[in-house]
Design an enzyme around this catalytic site. Structure first.
Site, PDB file in Angstrom:
ATOM      1  N   ARG A 109       0.799  -1.246   0.000  1.00 24.09           N
ATOM      2  CA  ARG A 109       0.000   0.000   0.000  1.00 24.09           C
ATOM      3  C   ARG A 109       0.824   1.286   0.000  1.00 24.09           C
ATOM      4  O   ARG A 109       0.334   2.348   0.344  1.00 24.09           O
ATOM      5  CB  ARG A 109      -0.972   0.031   1.173  1.00 24.09           C
ATOM      6  CG  ARG A 109      -1.986  -1.079   1.115  1.00 24.09           C
ATOM      7  CD  ARG A 109      -3.320  -0.629   1.655  1.00 24.09           C
ATOM      8  NE  ARG A 109      -4.314  -1.653   1.402  1.00 24.09           N
ATOM      9  CZ  ARG A 109      -4.531  -2.688   2.198  1.00 24.09           C
ATOM     10  NH1 ARG A 109      -3.831  -2.820   3.302  1.00 24.09           N
ATOM     11  NH2 ARG A 109      -5.464  -3.561   1.890  1.00 24.09           N
ATOM     12  N   LYS A 131       3.932  11.616 -11.502  1.00 22.11           N
ATOM     13  CA  LYS A 131       3.150  10.763 -12.407  1.00 22.11           C
ATOM     14  C   LYS A 131       3.921   9.460 -12.560  1.00 22.11           C
ATOM     15  O   LYS A 131       5.080   9.469 -12.961  1.00 22.11           O
ATOM     16  CB  LYS A 131       2.995  11.416 -13.784  1.00 22.11           C
ATOM     17  CG  LYS A 131       1.901  12.455 -13.857  1.00 22.11           C
ATOM     18  CD  LYS A 131       1.658  12.853 -15.301  1.00 22.11           C
ATOM     19  CE  LYS A 131       0.649  13.968 -15.396  1.00 22.11           C
ATOM     20  NZ  LYS A 131       0.509  14.462 -16.783  1.00 22.11           N
ATOM     21  N   GLU A 173      11.689  18.536 -24.464  1.00 16.22           N
ATOM     22  CA  GLU A 173      10.783  18.727 -23.321  1.00 16.22           C
ATOM     23  C   GLU A 173      11.141  20.011 -22.552  1.00 16.22           C
ATOM     24  O   GLU A 173      10.264  20.665 -21.977  1.00 16.22           O
ATOM     25  CB  GLU A 173      10.832  17.516 -22.373  1.00 16.22           C
ATOM     26  CG  GLU A 173      10.360  16.188 -22.994  1.00 16.22           C
ATOM     27  CD  GLU A 173       8.832  16.042 -23.089  1.00 16.22           C
ATOM     28  OE1 GLU A 173       8.089  17.006 -22.857  1.00 16.22           O
ATOM     29  OE2 GLU A 173       8.391  14.913 -23.416  1.00 16.22           O
ATOM     30  N   LYS A 211       8.607  23.112 -13.190  1.00 18.95           N
ATOM     31  CA  LYS A 211       7.737  21.951 -12.961  1.00 18.95           C
ATOM     32  C   LYS A 211       7.294  21.894 -11.497  1.00 18.95           C
ATOM     33  O   LYS A 211       6.130  21.586 -11.201  1.00 18.95           O
ATOM     34  CB  LYS A 211       8.436  20.651 -13.367  1.00 18.95           C
ATOM     35  CG  LYS A 211       7.489  19.470 -13.245  1.00 18.95           C
ATOM     36  CD  LYS A 211       7.582  18.453 -14.314  1.00 18.95           C
ATOM     37  CE  LYS A 211       6.467  17.422 -14.141  1.00 18.95           C
ATOM     38  NZ  LYS A 211       6.696  16.184 -14.866  1.00 18.95           N
ATOM     39  N   ASN A 229       1.697  19.384 -21.451  1.00 14.67           N
ATOM     40  CA  ASN A 229       1.386  18.513 -22.584  1.00 14.67           C
ATOM     41  C   ASN A 229       1.392  19.272 -23.917  1.00 14.67           C
ATOM     42  O   ASN A 229       0.915  18.750 -24.923  1.00 14.67           O
ATOM     43  CB  ASN A 229       0.019  17.855 -22.391  1.00 14.67           C
ATOM     44  CG  ASN A 229       0.003  16.951 -21.181  1.00 14.67           C
ATOM     45  OD1 ASN A 229       0.954  16.219 -20.946  1.00 14.67           O
ATOM     46  ND2 ASN A 229      -1.047  17.014 -20.390  1.00 14.67           N
ATOM     47  N   HIS A 236       1.501  12.335 -29.818  1.00 15.68           N
ATOM     48  CA  HIS A 236       0.958  10.991 -29.608  1.00 15.68           C
ATOM     49  C   HIS A 236       0.401  10.436 -30.916  1.00 15.68           C
ATOM     50  O   HIS A 236       0.557   9.250 -31.219  1.00 15.68           O
ATOM     51  CB  HIS A 236      -0.127  11.010 -28.523  1.00 15.68           C
ATOM     52  CG  HIS A 236       0.439  11.257 -27.160  1.00 15.68           C
ATOM     53  ND1 HIS A 236      -0.259  11.895 -26.153  1.00 15.68           N
ATOM     54  CD2 HIS A 236       1.651  10.984 -26.631  1.00 15.68           C
ATOM     55  CE1 HIS A 236       0.507  11.981 -25.070  1.00 15.68           C
ATOM     56  NE2 HIS A 236       1.660  11.443 -25.337  1.00 15.68           N
ATOM     57  N   HIS A 249      10.240   9.769 -28.132  1.00 17.71           N
ATOM     58  CA  HIS A 249       9.109  10.591 -27.681  1.00 17.71           C
ATOM     59  C   HIS A 249       9.428  12.091 -27.793  1.00 17.71           C
ATOM     60  O   HIS A 249       8.628  12.869 -28.330  1.00 17.71           O
ATOM     61  CB  HIS A 249       8.751  10.219 -26.244  1.00 17.71           C
ATOM     62  CG  HIS A 249       7.681  11.084 -25.656  1.00 17.71           C
ATOM     63  ND1 HIS A 249       6.388  11.086 -26.131  1.00 17.71           N
ATOM     64  CD2 HIS A 249       7.722  11.996 -24.648  1.00 17.71           C
ATOM     65  CE1 HIS A 249       5.679  11.962 -25.441  1.00 17.71           C
ATOM     66  NE2 HIS A 249       6.466  12.521 -24.532  1.00 17.71           N
TER      67      HIS A 249
HETATM   68  P1  NAD Z   1      14.353   5.842 -21.287  1.00 20.90           P
HETATM   69  O1  NAD Z   1      14.145   5.688 -19.859  1.00 20.90           O
HETATM   70  O2  NAD Z   1      13.926   4.718 -22.179  1.00 20.90           O
HETATM   71  O3  NAD Z   1      15.904   6.140 -21.562  1.00 20.90           O
HETATM   72  C1  NAD Z   1      16.335   6.305 -22.892  1.00 20.90           C
HETATM   73  C2  NAD Z   1      17.550   5.411 -23.193  1.00 20.90           C
HETATM   74  O4  NAD Z   1      18.705   5.983 -22.597  1.00 20.90           O
HETATM   75  C3  NAD Z   1      17.436   4.002 -22.653  1.00 20.90           C
HETATM   76  O5  NAD Z   1      18.013   3.105 -23.577  1.00 20.90           O
HETATM   77  C4  NAD Z   1      18.287   4.067 -21.380  1.00 20.90           C
HETATM   78  O6  NAD Z   1      18.801   2.818 -20.988  1.00 20.90           O
HETATM   79  C5  NAD Z   1      19.377   4.997 -21.813  1.00 20.90           C
HETATM   80  N1  NAD Z   1      20.052   5.720 -20.757  1.00 20.90           N
HETATM   81  C6  NAD Z   1      19.490   6.271 -19.655  1.00 20.90           C
HETATM   82  N2  NAD Z   1      20.406   6.979 -18.989  1.00 20.90           N
HETATM   83  C7  NAD Z   1      21.567   6.858 -19.651  1.00 20.90           C
HETATM   84  C8  NAD Z   1      22.857   7.365 -19.461  1.00 20.90           C
HETATM   85  N3  NAD Z   1      23.159   8.202 -18.464  1.00 20.90           N
HETATM   86  N4  NAD Z   1      23.841   7.021 -20.346  1.00 20.90           N
HETATM   87  C9  NAD Z   1      23.540   6.213 -21.402  1.00 20.90           C
HETATM   88  N5  NAD Z   1      22.327   5.728 -21.658  1.00 20.90           N
HETATM   89  C10 NAD Z   1      21.358   6.049 -20.797  1.00 20.90           C
HETATM   90  O7  NAD Z   1      13.660   7.143 -21.878  1.00 20.90           O
HETATM   91  P2  NAD Z   1      13.453   8.621 -21.307  1.00 20.90           P
HETATM   92  O8  NAD Z   1      13.450   9.486 -22.506  1.00 20.90           O
HETATM   93  O9  NAD Z   1      14.343   8.930 -20.193  1.00 20.90           O
HETATM   94  O10 NAD Z   1      11.981   8.549 -20.704  1.00 20.90           O
HETATM   95  C11 NAD Z   1      10.854   8.242 -21.502  1.00 20.90           C
HETATM   96  C12 NAD Z   1       9.793   7.702 -20.598  1.00 20.90           C
HETATM   97  O11 NAD Z   1       9.457   8.707 -19.645  1.00 20.90           O
HETATM   98  C13 NAD Z   1       8.502   7.336 -21.295  1.00 20.90           C
HETATM   99  O12 NAD Z   1       8.058   6.091 -20.816  1.00 20.90           O
HETATM  100  C14 NAD Z   1       7.531   8.439 -20.900  1.00 20.90           C
HETATM  101  O13 NAD Z   1       6.208   7.989 -20.856  1.00 20.90           O
HETATM  102  C15 NAD Z   1       8.051   8.804 -19.539  1.00 20.90           C
HETATM  103  N6  NAD Z   1       7.734  10.184 -19.126  1.00 20.90           N
HETATM  104  C16 NAD Z   1       7.154  10.354 -17.918  1.00 20.90           C
HETATM  105  C17 NAD Z   1       6.874  11.625 -17.460  1.00 20.90           C
HETATM  106  C18 NAD Z   1       6.275  11.805 -16.102  1.00 20.90           C
HETATM  107  O14 NAD Z   1       5.916  12.942 -15.755  1.00 20.90           O
HETATM  108  N7  NAD Z   1       6.167  10.772 -15.310  1.00 20.90           N
HETATM  109  C19 NAD Z   1       7.179  12.750 -18.258  1.00 20.90           C
HETATM  110  C20 NAD Z   1       7.792  12.529 -19.491  1.00 20.90           C
HETATM  111  C21 NAD Z   1       8.062  11.239 -19.918  1.00 20.90           C
HETATM  112  N1  GLY Z   2       5.138  15.365 -18.155  1.00 21.26           N
HETATM  113  C1  GLY Z   2       3.889  15.955 -17.921  1.00 21.26           C
HETATM  114  C2  GLY Z   2       3.517  16.026 -16.482  1.00 21.26           C
HETATM  115  O1  GLY Z   2       4.264  15.642 -15.625  1.00 21.26           O
HETATM  116  O2  GLY Z   2       2.457  16.485 -16.192  1.00 21.26           O
END
Ligand code: NAD
Ligand code: GLY
Length: 344
Positions: A109, A131, A173, A211, A229, A236, A249
């Site tokens: 929980r 999130k 972003e 943020k 967004n 998307h 993305h």
């Molecule tokens: P990711 O986590 O897939 O990382 C991208 C790539 O970089 C992966 O292959 C990873 O292994 C590699 N990597 C990470 N750190 C590294 C480093 N220091 N050196 C070398 N390689 C490295 O992708 P991302 O772009 O970090 O995140 C995308 C994800 O985040 C999506 O799932 C998206 O939905 C989510 N997201 C969430 C929020 C939120 O508010 N929660 C906001 C934006 C995106």
């Molecule tokens: N990445 C969008 C949010 O956190 O609301």
């Protein structure tokens, strides 16, 4: 540097380039993937003081941000007998922070978790704000929760091993936040090339501060948080129509912002000159700005699958000049279609 996110008893700090030591009571499980673990796990282990440490590794990639990986993590947490005083640490990009946060929110929980984001995208956006979630066959992030970390540590040194394309995706972003909230930050992107650690730390700090303020005012996205967004409704649709394989993305968000800007220009909210300035910044950081929409009607229909669409109305986040935004859900379909035709 430290930036505080103020949310009553859920408040926490985001530390930027300040990870010297993390001291925790009880057991700690670090969730990472083989790539990030290989590069940065030792760095973390040397600085982590706690009763007992466990390492949980899930495969690298968005396709593993799913309930199977979640089950794998939970299984290992139970086998290692973590309890309600234990802590999870996410070491990785947004995939790792989203899934770790979600597991923390449901394990017994809810237990504490800490984000240590290693991509620029996760440092400027995903690791802050609570999130969390995983994907399923119906779409991205459809299973999840709002669950805040206890602390976030953003270390710009992690970015030294990040591939250039992933770095640029994070810049997209960050530009998103500048266009919606901060004209000075936008000018910084125009005048700096982000080659030095100081410049990168500045970007991270400014985005985290934006943020933190947005989330403090609207944790559950009933208003202003939706501005984060900007570009995403189009992004998307681009990701979906290219089967999530052609663009990262952040790259899709860059094109999405270009389409949103064209719509804002059509509605008289952005001048052609401002539109061009934003496009130039995106191109400067090697982000894609072009996309050919093959089937306009099918592309338009994809907007209704967006989580922001409510009661059959599409919610658009549009810049209102640079540094301000508007959230609108009453735009004429004809104006949207005419904008999409510019990209056909
Ligand atoms: P990711 O986590 O897939 O990382 C991208 C790539 O970089 C992966 O292959 C990873 O292994 C590699 N990597 C990470 N750190 C590294 C480093 N220091 N050196 C070398 N390689 C490295 O992708 P991302 O772009 O970090 O995140 C995308 C994800 O985040 C999506 O799932 C998206 O939905 C989510 N997201 C969430 C929020 C939120 O508010 N929660 C906001 C934006 C995106
Ligand atoms: N990445 C969008 C949010 O956190 O609301």
């Amino acid at each position: 540097m430290k930036i505080d996110l103020s949310l009553g008893e859920k408040s926490y700090s985001v530390f930027i380039d300040e990870l010297q030591e993390i001291k925790l009571k009880g057991k700690v499980a670090i969730i990472t993937n083989p790539k990030v673990g290989g590069l940065w796990l030792d760095f973390l282990l040397q600085r982590l003081k706690c009763e007992q440490k466990f390492i949980i590794t899930i495969p690298d990639g968005e396709e593993y941000k799913n309930t199977a990986s979640m089950e794998q993590i939970l299984e290992q947490l139970f086998s290692s007998k973590l309890d309600r005083k234990s802590t999870l640490i996410a070491l990785g990009g947004g995939v790792i922070s989203d899934i770790t946060g979600f597991c923390a929110s449901i394990y017994e929980r809810g237990i504490d978790f800490i984000n240590i984001p290693t991509t620029l995208l996760a440092q400027v956006d995903a690791s802050v704000g609570g999130k969390t979630g995983v994907n399923n066959r119906f779409g991205k992030n459809l299973i999840g929760s709002f669950y805040q970390p206890r602390a976030v540590y953003c270390e710009s040194r992690f970015l030294s091993t990040l591939p250039a394309r992933e770095f640029a995706a994070g810049v997209a972003e960050a530009v998103k936040m500048a266009v919606c909230f901060d004209v000075e930050l936008f000018k910084f992107f125009e005048t700096h090339d982000l080659k030095s650690a100081d410049e990168i730390s500045h970007i991270i700090a400014r985005c985290v501060a934006i943020k933190a303020e947005v989330v403090a005012r609207d944790e559950r996205e009933s208003g202003i948080r939706a501005a984060l967004n900007y570009g995403h409704t189009f992004a998307h649709a681009i990701e979906q129509s290219t089967n999530y394989t052609r663009f990262l993305h952040g790259e899709a968000v860059a094109i999405g912002m270009v389409i949103a800007n064209a719509l804002a220009r059509r509605l008289g909210k952005l001048s052609s000159e401002q539109e061009e300035k934003i496009r130039a910044v995106l191109q400067k950081f090697a982000l894609p700005v072009k996309f050919k929409i093959k089937d306009i009607d099918a592309f338009y229909e994809l907007f209704f699958l967006d989580k922001k669409s409510e009661n059959g109305k599409i919610k658009f986040i549009l810049p209102d000049g640079i540094g301000k935004f508007r959230i609108v859900d009453d735009i004429d379909k004809a104006a949207v279609i005419a904008t999409l035709r510019e990209f056909a």
